[in-house]
Motif scaffolding. Structure first.
Motif: not given
Length: 397
Positions: A71-76, A111-115, A163-166, A172-178
């Motif tokens: 997960t991470c916040w990204v902006i191009a 944008t909050y990206v979850a992979i 920002e905030d790369l984890t 993921n059980s569900g909560e991380i993608i939010t």
């Protein structure tokens, strides 16, 4: 997922000049920064890669042959010609063995990206919305790596902020993608000073993102025809009008009057003044404005806490513009081709007027750190060439 499931936890909150981004997970796998810089993020700090930059970790921590959640916040960074689209690309052993996931977004706002990688597929979410999933061909084996890329007009790496790369062990059980709830406080500033420094709060705003009024276009009326013939091929727009409903407070009459005087003095200096509106989860809105009308302060005198209300009416004389961001000290350069006179407001009170010509280059030296927002105002849509070493924040307002 628990805290001890974290493989990496790098918030990129390190101070300016740091050569490392510190990992807060138990692995303490700090990232060495090469060709990168820290900057203001969506809420706290972020790392920006203005070109061939990277954050390098020598430890091999990510289980590319297993299961994990990123997960991470990204902006191009935004440029005149893009980006217009983004993808996740997974590389596998062998020539030409790639798996793409189309993100259906240029990602030019935070944008909050979850992979989520499983052993045989990858799924991607943007701002908690599922955007795509692709299976891995079993004959290719495990991926050797992946990257986030877009169609920006430059070759090479970088041109983005994080920002905030984890990274978590397992699926993921569900909560991380939010995405985490952000501080949605709106900050108003004039010439770099927060309104609240003057005891001023804004309760309502009008005109800050509204469409501009079109100037009266050329038209012809014929007696033999209905209606009118009107030229809308080259529309021209009127000034932007902004209204901010404000209240100001002070303890006792003396502090109250001093705050009113000092605040209004910011808007009566020679020339236009820099107004910035920052919502912490988005790019700032930037204007060069002047105040033409009296604020008509409504107040009641008191020896205790005094509160007054007023409407601050501002005008932006050159409302069609492009906004750039230059970070830190150094020289910002802009090269443009246009037959129309263009104004450049450098964001530190200085400006360059009447810029026009073929491949006309202007520059400005910044001696203080931080982010400097540059406004290029005029006939932006008529420019036939534009480049700068400062990334574009807003392509046209």
């Amino acid at each position: 997922m628990a805290e001890n499931d974290k493989i990496l936890d790098i918030p990129f909150n390190d101070p300016d000049g740091s050569e490392e981004a510190h990992d807060q997970s138990d692995n303490q796998a700090n990232a060495a920064l090469i060709g990168a810089r820290f900057t203001q993020g969506r809420v706290n700090r972020a790392v920006n890669f203005p070109g061939e930059g990277r954050a390098e970790i020598t430890q091999k921590l990510i289980p590319l042959d297993g299961e994990y959640t990123f997960t991470c916040w990204v902006i191009a960074d935004e440029f005149v010609d893009g980006p217009n689209a983004s993808w996740i690309l997974f590389k596998f052993p062998g020539e030409g063995n790639y798996v793409y996931v189309d993100l259906h977004s240029p990602m030019t706002s935070w944008t909050y990206v979850a992979i989520i990688q499983e052993t045989d597929k990858v799924s991607v979410y943007l701002n908690s919305r599922f955007v795509g999933s692709e299976e891995f061909p079993p004959e290719w084996g495990a991926p050797t790596g992946w990257c986030l890329l877009n169609d920006n007009p430059f070759n090479g790496t970088g041109h983005s902020s994080y920002e905030d790369l984890t990274i978590y062990q397992g699926i993921n059980s569900g909560e991380i993608i939010t995405p985490p709830v952000a501080n949605m406080e709106v900050t108003y500033s004039v010439n770099g000073r927060n309104f609240k420094d003057f005891g001023v709060w804004v309760s309502e705003s009008d005109g800050v993102i509204d469409n501009l009024n079109m100037k009266e276009p050329f038209k012809v009326e014929w007696d033999e025809y209905h209606g009118e013939v009107i030229d809308l091929n080259r529309p021209r727009y009127d000034v932007r009008e902004i209204s901010l409903s404000c209240f100001i407070e002070g303890v006792g009459r003396d502090e109250f009057l001093d705050r009113v005087k000092n605040f209004l003095a910011e808007f009566t200096k020679p020339g236009t003044q820099r107004l910035m509106i920052q919502v912490h989860s988005s790019k700032p809105l930037v204007y060069e404005v002047y105040c033409r009308e009296s604020v008509n302060l409504q107040k009641k005198w008191s020896d205790d806490l005094m509160v007054g209300t007023f409407v601050l009416k501002l005008r932006e004389p050159e409302p069609v513009k492009r906004v750039l961001k230059f970070t830190g000290t150094g020289t910002a350069t802009i090269t443009l081709t246009s037959k129309w006179m263009t104004s450049i407001y450098w964001g530190d009170g200085s400006k360059t007027r009447n810029v026009y010509g073929t491949n006309k280059t202007v520059s400005h030296n910044f001696t203080t750190g931080g982010d400097h927002y540059i406004i290029v105002a005029g006939m932006i849509e008529e420019m036939t060439g534009f480049s700068s070493n400062a990334p574009i924040v807003w392509n046209q307002l």
